[in-house]
Design a protein around this motif. Structure first.
Motif, PDB file in Angstrom:
ATOM      1  N   LEU A  97       0.849  -1.196   0.000  1.00  0.00           N
ATOM      2  CA  LEU A  97       0.000   0.000   0.000  1.00  0.00           C
ATOM      3  C   LEU A  97       0.888   1.251   0.000  1.00  0.00           C
ATOM      4  CD1 LEU A  97      -3.157   0.336   0.097  1.00  0.00           C
ATOM      5  CD2 LEU A  97      -2.891   0.898   2.499  1.00  0.00           C
ATOM      6  N   ASP A  98       1.673   1.433  -1.046  1.00  0.00           N
ATOM      7  CA  ASP A  98       2.646   2.536  -1.093  1.00  0.00           C
ATOM      8  C   ASP A  98       1.994   3.850  -1.522  1.00  0.00           C
ATOM      9  OD1 ASP A  98       4.632   0.926  -0.244  1.00  0.00           O
ATOM     10  OD2 ASP A  98       5.723   0.823  -2.132  1.00  0.00           O
ATOM     11  N   HIS A  99       2.287   4.922  -0.774  1.00  0.00           N
ATOM     12  CA  HIS A  99       1.715   6.248  -1.019  1.00  0.00           C
ATOM     13  C   HIS A  99       2.812   7.292  -1.198  1.00  0.00           C
ATOM     14  CE1 HIS A  99      -1.533   4.184   1.167  1.00  0.00           C
ATOM     15  NE2 HIS A  99      -2.380   5.040   0.643  1.00  0.00           N
ATOM     16  N   PRO A 100       3.591   7.286  -2.259  1.00  0.00           N
ATOM     17  CA  PRO A 100       4.618   8.322  -2.420  1.00  0.00           C
ATOM     18  C   PRO A 100       4.005   9.717  -2.492  1.00  0.00           C
ATOM     19  CG  PRO A 100       4.352   7.061  -4.456  1.00  0.00           C
ATOM     20  CD  PRO A 100       3.572   6.354  -3.403  1.00  0.00           C
ATOM     21  N   GLN A 101       4.622  10.662  -1.801  1.00  0.00           N
ATOM     22  CA  GLN A 101       4.152  12.049  -1.761  1.00  0.00           C
ATOM     23  C   GLN A 101       5.115  12.892  -2.607  1.00  0.00           C
ATOM     24  OE1 GLN A 101       1.250  12.656   0.654  1.00  0.00           O
ATOM     25  NE2 GLN A 101       1.379  10.491   0.128  1.00  0.00           N
ATOM     26  N   ILE A 102       4.627  13.450  -3.697  1.00  0.00           N
ATOM     27  CA  ILE A 102       5.522  14.113  -4.645  1.00  0.00           C
ATOM     28  C   ILE A 102       4.966  15.464  -5.089  1.00  0.00           C
ATOM     29  CG2 ILE A 102       6.597  12.002  -5.489  1.00  0.00           C
ATOM     30  CD1 ILE A 102       4.653  11.872  -7.742  1.00  0.00           C
ATOM     31  N   GLN A 103       5.827  16.251  -5.747  1.00  0.00           N
ATOM     32  CA  GLN A 103       5.484  17.561  -6.314  1.00  0.00           C
ATOM     33  C   GLN A 103       4.900  18.516  -5.271  1.00  0.00           C
ATOM     34  OE1 GLN A 103       3.095  16.042  -9.822  1.00  0.00           O
ATOM     35  NE2 GLN A 103       4.379  17.517 -10.913  1.00  0.00           N
ATOM     36  N   GLY A 104       5.501  18.543  -4.084  1.00  0.00           N
ATOM     37  CA  GLY A 104       4.968  19.366  -3.008  1.00  0.00           C
ATOM     38  C   GLY A 104       5.173  20.862  -3.229  1.00  0.00           C
ATOM     39  N   GLU A 111       1.807  35.319   9.066  1.00  0.00           N
ATOM     40  CA  GLU A 111       2.043  35.214  10.505  1.00  0.00           C
ATOM     41  C   GLU A 111       2.905  34.004  10.867  1.00  0.00           C
ATOM     42  OE1 GLU A 111      -1.239  37.593   9.378  1.00  0.00           O
ATOM     43  OE2 GLU A 111      -1.038  35.418   9.108  1.00  0.00           O
ATOM     44  N   GLY A 112       3.098  33.075   9.913  1.00  0.00           N
ATOM     45  CA  GLY A 112       3.879  31.881  10.190  1.00  0.00           C
ATOM     46  C   GLY A 112       3.153  30.873  11.046  1.00  0.00           C
ATOM     47  N   THR A 113       1.815  30.933  11.052  1.00  0.00           N
ATOM     48  CA  THR A 113       1.022  30.046  11.906  1.00  0.00           C
ATOM     49  C   THR A 113       0.218  29.012  11.128  1.00  0.00           C
ATOM     50  OG1 THR A 113      -0.796  31.654  11.850  1.00  0.00           O
ATOM     51  CG2 THR A 113       0.771  31.820  13.684  1.00  0.00           C
ATOM     52  N   ARG A 114      -0.007  29.262   9.855  1.00  0.00           N
ATOM     53  CA  ARG A 114      -0.783  28.346   9.004  1.00  0.00           C
ATOM     54  C   ARG A 114      -0.059  28.170   7.675  1.00  0.00           C
ATOM     55  NH1 ARG A 114      -6.946  28.149  10.234  1.00  0.00           N
ATOM     56  NH2 ARG A 114      -6.915  28.526  12.481  1.00  0.00           N
ATOM     57  N   ALA A 115      -0.374  27.082   7.004  1.00  0.00           N
ATOM     58  CA  ALA A 115       0.226  26.813   5.698  1.00  0.00           C
ATOM     59  C   ALA A 115      -0.758  26.049   4.833  1.00  0.00           C
ATOM     60  CB  ALA A 115       1.519  26.014   5.854  1.00  0.00           C
ATOM     61  N   LYS A 116      -0.525  26.107   3.535  1.00  0.00           N
ATOM     62  CA  LYS A 116      -1.297  25.312   2.589  1.00  0.00           C
ATOM     63  C   LYS A 116      -0.313  24.569   1.693  1.00  0.00           C
ATOM     64  CE  LYS A 116      -5.395  28.272   2.579  1.00  0.00           C
ATOM     65  NZ  LYS A 116      -6.343  29.083   1.770  1.00  0.00           N
ATOM     66  N   GLY A 117      -0.705  23.358   1.304  1.00  0.00           N
ATOM     67  CA  GLY A 117       0.183  22.556   0.477  1.00  0.00           C
ATOM     68  C   GLY A 117      -0.576  21.729  -0.542  1.00  0.00           C
ATOM     69  N   ARG A 118       0.015  21.606  -1.716  1.00  0.00           N
ATOM     70  CA  ARG A 118      -0.534  20.759  -2.773  1.00  0.00           C
ATOM     71  C   ARG A 118       0.489  19.678  -3.083  1.00  0.00           C
ATOM     72  NH1 ARG A 118      -4.630  22.054  -6.604  1.00  0.00           N
ATOM     73  NH2 ARG A 118      -4.616  20.769  -8.498  1.00  0.00           N
ATOM     74  N   ILE A 147      -4.656  13.898  -5.861  1.00  0.00           N
ATOM     75  CA  ILE A 147      -4.111  15.204  -5.465  1.00  0.00           C
ATOM     76  C   ILE A 147      -4.553  15.532  -4.042  1.00  0.00           C
ATOM     77  CG2 ILE A 147      -4.292  17.711  -5.849  1.00  0.00           C
ATOM     78  CD1 ILE A 147      -2.527  16.510  -7.893  1.00  0.00           C
ATOM     79  N   TYR A 148      -3.614  16.047  -3.259  1.00  0.00           N
ATOM     80  CA  TYR A 148      -3.929  16.615  -1.948  1.00  0.00           C
ATOM     81  C   TYR A 148      -3.943  18.134  -2.062  1.00  0.00           C
ATOM     82  CZ  TYR A 148      -2.338  12.120   0.101  1.00  0.00           C
ATOM     83  OH  TYR A 148      -2.149  10.796   0.431  1.00  0.00           O
ATOM     84  N   GLU A 149      -4.928  18.766  -1.465  1.00  0.00           N
ATOM     85  CA  GLU A 149      -4.897  20.222  -1.212  1.00  0.00           C
ATOM     86  C   GLU A 149      -5.131  20.382   0.277  1.00  0.00           C
ATOM     87  OE1 GLU A 149      -4.383  23.237  -1.907  1.00  0.00           O
ATOM     88  OE2 GLU A 149      -3.868  23.243  -4.036  1.00  0.00           O
ATOM     89  N   ASN A 150      -4.048  20.508   1.025  1.00  0.00           N
ATOM     90  CA  ASN A 150      -4.088  20.426   2.476  1.00  0.00           C
ATOM     91  C   ASN A 150      -3.840  21.764   3.159  1.00  0.00           C
ATOM     92  OD1 ASN A 150      -4.394  17.685   2.066  1.00  0.00           O
ATOM     93  ND2 ASN A 150      -2.259  17.200   2.522  1.00  0.00           N
ATOM     94  N   GLU A 151      -4.221  21.807   4.430  1.00  0.00           N
ATOM     95  CA  GLU A 151      -3.905  22.936   5.297  1.00  0.00           C
ATOM     96  C   GLU A 151      -3.177  22.414   6.527  1.00  0.00           C
ATOM     97  OE1 GLU A 151      -7.292  25.730   5.837  1.00  0.00           O
ATOM     98  OE2 GLU A 151      -8.345  24.363   4.490  1.00  0.00           O
ATOM     99  N   TYR A 152      -2.276  23.240   7.037  1.00  0.00           N
ATOM    100  CA  TYR A 152      -1.459  22.869   8.180  1.00  0.00           C
ATOM    101  C   TYR A 152      -1.501  24.004   9.208  1.00  0.00           C
ATOM    102  CZ  TYR A 152       0.238  19.874   4.431  1.00  0.00           C
ATOM    103  OH  TYR A 152       0.303  19.001   3.378  1.00  0.00           O
ATOM    104  N   ILE A 153      -1.231  23.639  10.457  1.00  0.00           N
ATOM    105  CA  ILE A 153      -1.270  24.637  11.525  1.00  0.00           C
ATOM    106  C   ILE A 153      -0.108  24.384  12.478  1.00  0.00           C
ATOM    107  CG2 ILE A 153      -2.803  23.242  13.001  1.00  0.00           C
ATOM    108  CD1 ILE A 153      -4.216  25.848  13.810  1.00  0.00           C
TER     109      ILE A 153
END
Length: 259
Positions: A97-104, A111-118, A147-153
């Motif tokens: 069940l391999d999930h390579p994460q690429i093209q980040g 503010e350096g408190t949140r991020a978004k990533g594809r 495709i992932y369109e994620n948010e981070y905190i």
């Protein structure tokens, strides 16, 4: 001399800010890559621990939204672990069940408190013939792309996954390829929790699956024009038909809270 010192101080401050931004970008990118490595080996407890403890934390997957840390655990430790590894935390012999994460592509807020990533994933999965009679999936091999369109905190100085939104673009049997994928290859979520004990808290609008080829909206603007892609251009009508005949363009959900 005084003015030169002030200019140097400003330059140093700007450089410090830029170094922090670049460092945060790399930490978020590493966070997503580590997510993929844990997920590869069905280390679902470790995956859940990557998520933020926040009321707006969620995972969107196959037309369902799992809300909060409890919902995240219900998806990984409940649904996935039960389906793939008989409820254990970790791999089972003969299951891939391999999930390579690429093209980040990662962007940090001012503010350096949140991020978004594809990110993109190109998954290879299946069972070895030696376990075909003991694993519930039988003998199977498949491909998946999404495709992932994620948010981070950032919480207490540590970057965590905040809102993971995964859009599987296509599935394919290993031998036949994507041109022959059966309709409804992986059924969308249809029941919510608690009717489905492992189900999502709510259902998402207009979920997508191959041969649907709508564009997952970009969290970032075009780097040259500064514009977002037009809604009609995010749609995927049949060849030669007007965009208005297409399923509505996808829309990325947003957190309810800004805190």
């Amino acid at each position: 001399m005084g003015s030169e010192i002030e200019e140097l101080k400003k330059t140093v401050a700007q450089l410090q800010k830029e170094v922090t931004r670049l460092s945060d970008q790399e930490e978020v990118r590493k966070l997503q890559y580590k997510y993929g490595y844990y997920l590869d080996k069905c280390l679902y407890k470790e995956v859940v621990d990557l998520y933020a403890d926040h009321p707006d934390t969620c995972v969107e997957f196959l037309g369902g939204r799992y809300n909060g840390k409890d919902g995240v655990g219900r998806l990984y430790i409940g649904r996935f672990a039960q389906a793939f590894v008989n409820g254990r935390n970790g791999p089972v012999h003969g299951f891939l069940l391999d999930h390579p994460q690429i093209q980040g592509i990662v962007d940090i807020n001012a503010e350096g408190t949140r991020a978004k990533g594809r990110f993109r994933s190109m998954m290879a999965a299946g069972t070895h013939e030696s376990v075909k009679d003991t694993h519930p999936r039988g003998l199977v091999q498949w491909w998946e792309g999404g495709i992932y369109e994620n948010e981070y905190i950032k919480q207490d100085g540590v970057w965590k996954i905040f809102r993971l939104k995964y859009f599987p673009f296509w599935h394919a049997e290993f031998g036949k390829g994507w041109s022959h994928t059966k309709p409804n290859y992986v059924p969308f979520m249809s029941k919510t929790y608690p009717e489905d004990p492992q189900g999502p808290n709510e259902l998402c609008e207009n979920p997508m699956l191959w041969p649907d080829t709508r564009v997952v909206p970009f969290h970032y603007e075009h780097p040259v024009t500064g514009k977002q892609v037009a809604d009609d251009d995010l749609k995927a009508p049949e060849y030669g038909k007007d965009p208005n005949t297409s399923t509505p363009a996808l829309v990325l959900s947003k957190p309810k809270s800004v805190a």
